[in-house]
Design a protein around this motif. Structure first.
Motif, PDB file in Angstrom:
ATOM      1  N   LYS A   1       0.832  -1.205   0.000  1.00  0.00           N
ATOM      2  CA  LYS A   1       0.000   0.000   0.000  1.00  0.00           C
ATOM      3  C   LYS A   1       0.867   1.256   0.000  1.00  0.00           C
ATOM      4  O   LYS A   1       0.569   2.231  -0.697  1.00  0.00           O
ATOM      5  CB  LYS A   1      -0.930   0.001   1.220  1.00  0.00           C
ATOM      6  N   ASN A   2       1.929   1.238   0.780  1.00  0.00           N
ATOM      7  CA  ASN A   2       2.849   2.382   0.800  1.00  0.00           C
ATOM      8  C   ASN A   2       3.526   2.558  -0.551  1.00  0.00           C
ATOM      9  O   ASN A   2       3.713   3.685  -1.027  1.00  0.00           O
ATOM     10  CB  ASN A   2       3.904   2.181   1.895  1.00  0.00           C
ATOM     11  N   TRP A   3       3.902   1.440  -1.159  1.00  0.00           N
ATOM     12  CA  TRP A   3       4.514   1.485  -2.489  1.00  0.00           C
ATOM     13  C   TRP A   3       3.538   2.062  -3.514  1.00  0.00           C
ATOM     14  O   TRP A   3       3.912   2.907  -4.329  1.00  0.00           O
ATOM     15  CB  TRP A   3       4.953   0.085  -2.899  1.00  0.00           C
ATOM     16  N   MET A   4       2.293   1.624  -3.473  1.00  0.00           N
ATOM     17  CA  MET A   4       1.280   2.144  -4.399  1.00  0.00           C
ATOM     18  C   MET A   4       1.087   3.644  -4.220  1.00  0.00           C
ATOM     19  O   MET A   4       0.938   4.383  -5.193  1.00  0.00           O
ATOM     20  CB  MET A   4      -0.052   1.427  -4.176  1.00  0.00           C
ATOM     21  N   ARG A   5       1.121   4.105  -2.985  1.00  0.00           N
ATOM     22  CA  ARG A   5       0.982   5.535  -2.718  1.00  0.00           C
ATOM     23  C   ARG A   5       2.126   6.312  -3.366  1.00  0.00           C
ATOM     24  O   ARG A   5       1.909   7.369  -3.985  1.00  0.00           O
ATOM     25  CB  ARG A   5       0.983   5.766  -1.206  1.00  0.00           C
TER      26      ARG A   5
ATOM     27  N   ALA B   1       2.019  -1.701 -14.528  1.00  0.00           N
ATOM     28  CA  ALA B   1       1.293  -2.967 -14.673  1.00  0.00           C
ATOM     29  C   ALA B   1       1.163  -3.673 -13.328  1.00  0.00           C
ATOM     30  O   ALA B   1       0.079  -4.172 -12.969  1.00  0.00           O
ATOM     31  CB  ALA B   1       2.003  -3.861 -15.687  1.00  0.00           C
ATOM     32  N   ILE B   2       2.259  -3.714 -12.572  1.00  0.00           N
ATOM     33  CA  ILE B   2       2.215  -4.371 -11.258  1.00  0.00           C
ATOM     34  C   ILE B   2       1.339  -3.571 -10.295  1.00  0.00           C
ATOM     35  O   ILE B   2       0.610  -4.147  -9.474  1.00  0.00           O
ATOM     36  CB  ILE B   2       3.635  -4.538 -10.685  1.00  0.00           C
TER      37      ILE B   2
ATOM     38  N   GLU C   1      -3.477  -3.317  -7.071  1.00  0.00           N
ATOM     39  CA  GLU C   1      -4.685  -2.553  -6.736  1.00  0.00           C
ATOM     40  C   GLU C   1      -5.963  -3.371  -6.924  1.00  0.00           C
ATOM     41  O   GLU C   1      -6.851  -3.369  -6.069  1.00  0.00           O
ATOM     42  CB  GLU C   1      -4.734  -1.299  -7.603  1.00  0.00           C
ATOM     43  N   HIS C   2      -6.052  -4.072  -8.053  1.00  0.00           N
ATOM     44  CA  HIS C   2      -7.302  -4.751  -8.397  1.00  0.00           C
ATOM     45  C   HIS C   2      -7.398  -6.174  -7.863  1.00  0.00           C
ATOM     46  O   HIS C   2      -8.504  -6.703  -7.727  1.00  0.00           O
ATOM     47  CB  HIS C   2      -7.483  -4.767  -9.912  1.00  0.00           C
ATOM     48  N   ILE C   3      -6.252  -6.795  -7.575  1.00  0.00           N
ATOM     49  CA  ILE C   3      -6.300  -8.214  -7.221  1.00  0.00           C
ATOM     50  C   ILE C   3      -5.669  -8.511  -5.864  1.00  0.00           C
ATOM     51  O   ILE C   3      -6.319  -9.026  -4.954  1.00  0.00           O
ATOM     52  CB  ILE C   3      -5.627  -9.061  -8.327  1.00  0.00           C
ATOM     53  N   ILE C   4      -4.388  -8.197  -5.691  1.00  0.00           N
ATOM     54  CA  ILE C   4      -3.672  -8.631  -4.485  1.00  0.00           C
ATOM     55  C   ILE C   4      -4.281  -8.067  -3.207  1.00  0.00           C
ATOM     56  O   ILE C   4      -4.457  -8.794  -2.222  1.00  0.00           O
ATOM     57  CB  ILE C   4      -2.181  -8.240  -4.577  1.00  0.00           C
ATOM     58  N   LEU C   5      -4.610  -6.777  -3.201  1.00  0.00           N
ATOM     59  CA  LEU C   5      -5.138  -6.155  -1.992  1.00  0.00           C
ATOM     60  C   LEU C   5      -6.579  -6.571  -1.703  1.00  0.00           C
ATOM     61  O   LEU C   5      -7.087  -6.315  -0.606  1.00  0.00           O
ATOM     62  CB  LEU C   5      -5.043  -4.627  -2.097  1.00  0.00           C
ATOM     63  N   LYS C   6      -7.214  -7.213  -2.671  1.00  0.00           N
ATOM     64  CA  LYS C   6      -8.603  -7.631  -2.486  1.00  0.00           C
ATOM     65  C   LYS C   6      -8.748  -9.132  -2.229  1.00  0.00           C
ATOM     66  O   LYS C   6      -9.768  -9.567  -1.687  1.00  0.00           O
ATOM     67  CB  LYS C   6      -9.438  -7.265  -3.715  1.00  0.00           C
ATOM     68  N   HIS C   7      -7.747  -9.908  -2.637  1.00  0.00           N
ATOM     69  CA  HIS C   7      -7.899 -11.361  -2.588  1.00  0.00           C
ATOM     70  C   HIS C   7      -6.663 -12.008  -1.964  1.00  0.00           C
ATOM     71  O   HIS C   7      -5.538 -11.827  -2.453  1.00  0.00           O
ATOM     72  CB  HIS C   7      -8.129 -11.924  -3.997  1.00  0.00           C
ATOM     73  N   GLU C   8      -6.863 -12.757  -0.905  1.00  0.00           N
ATOM     74  CA  GLU C   8      -5.755 -13.440  -0.236  1.00  0.00           C
ATOM     75  C   GLU C   8      -5.173 -14.536  -1.135  1.00  0.00           C
ATOM     76  O   GLU C   8      -5.858 -15.126  -1.958  1.00  0.00           O
ATOM     77  CB  GLU C   8      -6.244 -14.073   1.069  1.00  0.00           C
ATOM     78  N   GLY C   9      -3.869 -14.776  -0.942  1.00  0.00           N
ATOM     79  CA  GLY C   9      -3.209 -15.861  -1.651  1.00  0.00           C
ATOM     80  C   GLY C   9      -2.880 -15.570  -3.103  1.00  0.00           C
ATOM     81  O   GLY C   9      -2.610 -16.496  -3.872  1.00  0.00           O
ATOM     82  N   THR C  10      -2.883 -14.277  -3.491  1.00  0.00           N
ATOM     83  CA  THR C  10      -2.652 -13.955  -4.902  1.00  0.00           C
ATOM     84  C   THR C  10      -1.312 -13.259  -5.163  1.00  0.00           C
ATOM     85  O   THR C  10      -0.969 -13.003  -6.315  1.00  0.00           O
ATOM     86  CB  THR C  10      -3.780 -13.061  -5.444  1.00  0.00           C
ATOM     87  N   VAL C  11      -0.546 -12.948  -4.111  1.00  0.00           N
ATOM     88  CA  VAL C  11       0.691 -12.208  -4.321  1.00  0.00           C
ATOM     89  C   VAL C  11       1.687 -12.993  -5.169  1.00  0.00           C
ATOM     90  O   VAL C  11       2.504 -12.415  -5.899  1.00  0.00           O
ATOM     91  CB  VAL C  11       1.335 -11.796  -2.976  1.00  0.00           C
TER      92      VAL C  11
ATOM     93  N   ASP D   1     -12.513  -8.982 -10.942  1.00  0.00           N
ATOM     94  CA  ASP D   1     -11.372  -8.084 -10.746  1.00  0.00           C
ATOM     95  C   ASP D   1     -10.267  -8.357 -11.759  1.00  0.00           C
ATOM     96  O   ASP D   1      -9.577  -7.433 -12.206  1.00  0.00           O
ATOM     97  CB  ASP D   1     -10.837  -8.215  -9.319  1.00  0.00           C
ATOM     98  N   CYS D   2     -10.082  -9.612 -12.143  1.00  0.00           N
ATOM     99  CA  CYS D   2      -9.107  -9.945 -13.186  1.00  0.00           C
ATOM    100  C   CYS D   2      -9.508  -9.328 -14.513  1.00  0.00           C
ATOM    101  O   CYS D   2      -8.662  -8.841 -15.272  1.00  0.00           O
ATOM    102  CB  CYS D   2      -8.995 -11.466 -13.346  1.00  0.00           C
ATOM    103  N   HIS D   3     -10.799  -9.337 -14.780  1.00  0.00           N
ATOM    104  CA  HIS D   3     -11.310  -8.722 -16.012  1.00  0.00           C
ATOM    105  C   HIS D   3     -11.040  -7.218 -16.024  1.00  0.00           C
ATOM    106  O   HIS D   3     -10.600  -6.666 -17.036  1.00  0.00           O
ATOM    107  CB  HIS D   3     -12.799  -9.007 -16.149  1.00  0.00           C
ATOM    108  N   VAL D   4     -11.303  -6.578 -14.897  1.00  0.00           N
ATOM    109  CA  VAL D   4     -11.057  -5.131 -14.782  1.00  0.00           C
ATOM    110  C   VAL D   4      -9.579  -4.831 -14.984  1.00  0.00           C
ATOM    111  O   VAL D   4      -9.211  -3.889 -15.692  1.00  0.00           O
ATOM    112  CB  VAL D   4     -11.527  -4.604 -13.409  1.00  0.00           C
ATOM    113  N   PHE D   5      -8.710  -5.623 -14.362  1.00  0.00           N
ATOM    114  CA  PHE D   5      -7.259  -5.436 -14.532  1.00  0.00           C
ATOM    115  C   PHE D   5      -6.845  -5.575 -15.979  1.00  0.00           C
ATOM    116  O   PHE D   5      -6.114  -4.757 -16.522  1.00  0.00           O
ATOM    117  CB  PHE D   5      -6.489  -6.435 -13.676  1.00  0.00           C
ATOM    118  N   PHE D   6      -7.310  -6.621 -16.639  1.00  0.00           N
ATOM    119  CA  PHE D   6      -6.878  -6.900 -18.009  1.00  0.00           C
ATOM    120  C   PHE D   6      -7.386  -5.855 -18.987  1.00  0.00           C
ATOM    121  O   PHE D   6      -6.715  -5.533 -19.971  1.00  0.00           O
ATOM    122  CB  PHE D   6      -7.353  -8.284 -18.438  1.00  0.00           C
ATOM    123  N   MET D   7      -8.552  -5.322 -18.716  1.00  0.00           N
ATOM    124  CA  MET D   7      -9.122  -4.311 -19.615  1.00  0.00           C
ATOM    125  C   MET D   7      -8.452  -2.951 -19.428  1.00  0.00           C
ATOM    126  O   MET D   7      -8.469  -2.123 -20.305  1.00  0.00           O
ATOM    127  CB  MET D   7     -10.632  -4.164 -19.390  1.00  0.00           C
TER     128      MET D   7
END
Length: 220
Positions: A109-113, A145-146, A151-161, A214-220
């Motif tokens: 989150k700090n990195w994204m900021r 890209a990362i 933003e769309h996946i890792i912070l919303k879904h556990e086990g995706t990092v 969320d994957c769809h939103v990221f890819f689009m």
């Protein structure tokens, strides 16, 4: 101080700007034929050089305001015919903003900021007419890209990092993020994540659906 409206400017940054101005006034575009200029000529030349490159100095100042530590990693240019101070700042900023994909949520989150705060300045520098087409943009595009993936996946879904690490590994060799190869590699990561998370989320259809959305939103 004109490009820093609300912040202190370090001596090191002032020296970088001063050195850049002095170098440019000595370039072939501004140097007089006999090589000798009066003090008045030199002052006038400094004003002309600043007027020509004031946008580059502006965005350099904006970027160092957002990431002050990059100033300490920069060196004065020895090329009197090119304005490169702002480009050096982008390179050092991208080094500083290397994605911390091995870290935890708060660190991400700090990195994204930090990426969000510096994005306007970096994007503006890359769009300047004086930024050569040969200047590498791939590192910055990888960071963006990362950032979107986090933003769309890792912070919303556990086990995706782990998939961010795969995406980073797949894309880091790409120069052009608009080519088919980069898109295909993104698809590979997303498809593997869908397959593996489908098994992990068995019996949790709502979570799987949210992840796919969320994957769809990221890819689009």
């Amino acid at each position: 101080r004109t490009y820093h409206m609300n912040s202190e400017v370090s001596m090191q940054e002032i020296n970088l700007v001063t050195d850049a101005l002095n170098q440019l006034t000595c370039g072939t575009q501004f140097c007089s034929i006999d090589g000798h200029r009066s003090l008045t000529d030199r002052i006038c030349t400094l004003h002309v050089v600043y007027e020509i490159y004031k946008t580059e100095f502006l965005w350099f100042g904006q970027l160092t305001q957002q990431i002050p530590c990059i100033v300490h990693k920069m060196q004065p240019s020895d090329n009197p015919d090119k304005m490169v101070l702002h480009l050096q700042a982008v390179e050092k900023a991208c080094e500083h903003l290397e994605p911390p994909i091995m870290e935890d949520g708060p660190t991400l989150k700090n990195w994204m900021r930090d990426v969000q705060r510096s994005q306007n300045a970096i994007d503006s520098i890359l769009l300047l007419p004086t930024t050569p087409s040969s200047f590498s943009r791939s590192r910055w595009y990888l960071i963006l890209a990362i950032k979107l993936f986090v933003e769309h996946i890792i912070l919303k879904h556990e086990g995706t990092v782990v998939y961010a690490r795969r995406l980073h590994s797949f894309l880091k060799s790409h120069v052009d993020f608009h080519d088919a190869g980069a898109v295909e590699k993104m698809k590979i990561v997303l498809n593997s994540m869908d397959s593996e998370r489908k098994k992990a989320l068995k019996g949790k259809p709502s979570q799987l659906k949210a992840l796919r959305n969320d994957c769809h939103v990221f890819f689009m």
